[in-house]
Scaffold this motif. Structure first.
Motif, mmCIF file in Angstrom:
data_model
loop_
_atom_site.group_PDB
_atom_site.id
_atom_site.type_symbol
_atom_site.label_atom_id
_atom_site.label_comp_id
_atom_site.label_asym_id
_atom_site.label_seq_id
_atom_site.Cartn_x
_atom_site.Cartn_y
_atom_site.Cartn_z
ATOM 1 N N LEU A 155 0.830 -1.207 0.000
ATOM 2 C CA LEU A 155 0.000 0.000 0.000
ATOM 3 C C LEU A 155 0.864 1.257 0.000
ATOM 4 C CD1 LEU A 155 -2.771 1.336 0.117
ATOM 5 C CD2 LEU A 155 -2.705 1.074 2.612
ATOM 6 N N GLU A 156 1.930 1.272 0.772
ATOM 7 C CA GLU A 156 2.822 2.434 0.799
ATOM 8 C C GLU A 156 3.446 2.676 -0.571
ATOM 9 O OE1 GLU A 156 5.526 1.532 3.967
ATOM 10 O OE2 GLU A 156 4.001 1.888 5.515
ATOM 11 N N ARG A 157 3.884 1.597 -1.225
ATOM 12 C CA ARG A 157 4.474 1.745 -2.571
ATOM 13 C C ARG A 157 3.425 2.194 -3.577
ATOM 14 N NH1 ARG A 157 6.265 -3.177 -4.419
ATOM 15 N NH2 ARG A 157 5.297 -4.262 -2.694
ATOM 16 N N ALA A 158 2.213 1.680 -3.479
ATOM 17 C CA ALA A 158 1.134 2.068 -4.396
ATOM 18 C C ALA A 158 0.784 3.538 -4.213
ATOM 19 C CB ALA A 158 -0.098 1.190 -4.172
ATOM 20 N N GLU A 159 0.767 4.006 -2.970
ATOM 21 C CA GLU A 159 0.471 5.418 -2.710
ATOM 22 C C GLU A 159 1.574 6.319 -3.260
ATOM 23 O OE1 GLU A 159 -2.255 5.102 1.316
ATOM 24 O OE2 GLU A 159 -0.068 5.081 1.530
ATOM 25 N N ARG A 160 2.839 5.911 -3.101
ATOM 26 C CA ARG A 160 3.948 6.702 -3.661
ATOM 27 C C ARG A 160 3.863 6.749 -5.182
ATOM 28 N NH1 ARG A 160 7.157 3.995 0.207
ATOM 29 N NH2 ARG A 160 8.014 2.667 -1.412
ATOM 30 N N LEU A 161 3.595 5.604 -5.792
ATOM 31 C CA LEU A 161 3.487 5.552 -7.250
ATOM 32 C C LEU A 161 2.338 6.422 -7.732
ATOM 33 C CD1 LEU A 161 4.346 4.376 -9.975
ATOM 34 C CD2 LEU A 161 2.830 2.434 -9.506
ATOM 35 N N ARG A 162 1.218 6.345 -7.055
ATOM 36 C CA ARG A 162 0.058 7.158 -7.431
ATOM 37 C C ARG A 162 0.410 8.645 -7.353
ATOM 38 N NH1 ARG A 162 -5.026 9.126 -5.126
ATOM 39 N NH2 ARG A 162 -6.658 8.710 -6.649
ATOM 40 N N GLY A 163 1.155 9.030 -6.334
ATOM 41 C CA GLY A 163 1.581 10.420 -6.201
ATOM 42 C C GLY A 163 2.494 10.848 -7.332
ATOM 43 N N ARG A 164 3.424 9.970 -7.702
ATOM 44 C CA ARG A 164 4.348 10.290 -8.803
ATOM 45 C C ARG A 164 3.617 10.392 -10.131
ATOM 46 N NH1 ARG A 164 8.506 5.829 -8.028
ATOM 47 N NH2 ARG A 164 8.429 5.867 -5.798
ATOM 48 N N VAL A 165 2.702 9.493 -10.366
ATOM 49 C CA VAL A 165 1.944 9.510 -11.619
ATOM 50 C C VAL A 165 1.083 10.763 -11.684
ATOM 51 C CG1 VAL A 165 0.103 8.355 -12.910
ATOM 52 C CG2 VAL A 165 1.972 7.023 -11.933
ATOM 53 N N GLY A 166 0.488 11.135 -10.566
ATOM 54 C CA GLY A 166 -0.337 12.346 -10.532
ATOM 55 C C GLY A 166 0.472 13.585 -10.838
ATOM 56 N N VAL A 167 1.679 13.674 -10.288
ATOM 57 C CA VAL A 167 2.547 14.817 -10.548
ATOM 58 C C VAL A 167 2.977 14.824 -12.011
ATOM 59 C CG1 VAL A 167 4.822 15.806 -10.060
ATOM 60 C CG2 VAL A 167 3.353 15.048 -8.183
ATOM 61 N N ALA A 168 3.334 13.676 -12.549
ATOM 62 C CA ALA A 168 3.779 13.594 -13.946
ATOM 63 C C ALA A 168 2.667 14.011 -14.900
ATOM 64 C CB ALA A 168 4.251 12.178 -14.264
ATOM 65 N N ALA A 169 1.434 13.717 -14.561
ATOM 66 C CA ALA A 169 0.316 14.051 -15.443
ATOM 67 C C ALA A 169 -0.032 15.527 -15.399
ATOM 68 C CB ALA A 169 -0.906 13.222 -15.067
ATOM 69 N N THR A 170 0.429 16.247 -14.377
ATOM 70 C CA THR A 170 0.063 17.662 -14.254
ATOM 71 C C THR A 170 1.256 18.598 -14.360
ATOM 72 O OG1 THR A 170 0.266 17.537 -11.845
ATOM 73 C CG2 THR A 170 -1.917 17.136 -12.787
ATOM 74 N N ASP A 171 2.443 18.061 -14.627
ATOM 75 C CA ASP A 171 3.647 18.877 -14.651
ATOM 76 C C ASP A 171 4.538 18.442 -15.806
ATOM 77 O OD1 ASP A 171 5.408 20.818 -13.780
ATOM 78 O OD2 ASP A 171 6.445 19.476 -12.397
ATOM 79 N N GLY A 172 5.220 19.391 -16.398
ATOM 80 C CA GLY A 172 6.180 19.055 -17.435
ATOM 81 C C GLY A 172 5.555 18.981 -18.815
ATOM 82 N N PRO A 173 6.344 18.551 -19.813
ATOM 83 C CA PRO A 173 5.896 18.532 -21.201
ATOM 84 C C PRO A 173 4.664 17.663 -21.434
ATOM 85 C CG PRO A 173 8.224 17.988 -21.044
ATOM 86 C CD PRO A 173 7.695 18.076 -19.653
#
Length: 80
Positions: free
Chosen positions: A40-58
């Protein structure tokens, strides 16, 4: 019940979908099971990273454009 079933329910809960199990039961299992707690901790971290990638950068511009086009087209049925 096996851990795989709890992890499926936890994944659904992370996605805002019905978990199929009561929250209390999921929380109790995670509190007792180190493997599921780690998952669950790894899934939450991954979800956070994916969310940031989808809203930031190119890719954010590409994602925003895609979502706008999909909204403009509206829902499509199987015949279209």
């Amino acid at each position: 019940m096996r851990c795989a079933q709890f992890r499926t329910a936890l994944s659904a809960r992370l996605d805002g979908e019905p978990a199929g199990l009561p929250d209390g039961r999921l929380d109790k299992h995670v509190a007792r099971c180190a493997g599921c707690r780690d998952w669950l901790e790894r899934a939450e971290r991954l979800r956070g990273r994916v969310g940031v990638a989808a809203t930031d950068g190119p890719s954010a511009d590409w994602t925003a454009g895609l979502l706008t086009r999909l909204e403009d087209e509206g829902p499509r049925g199987p015949e279209q």
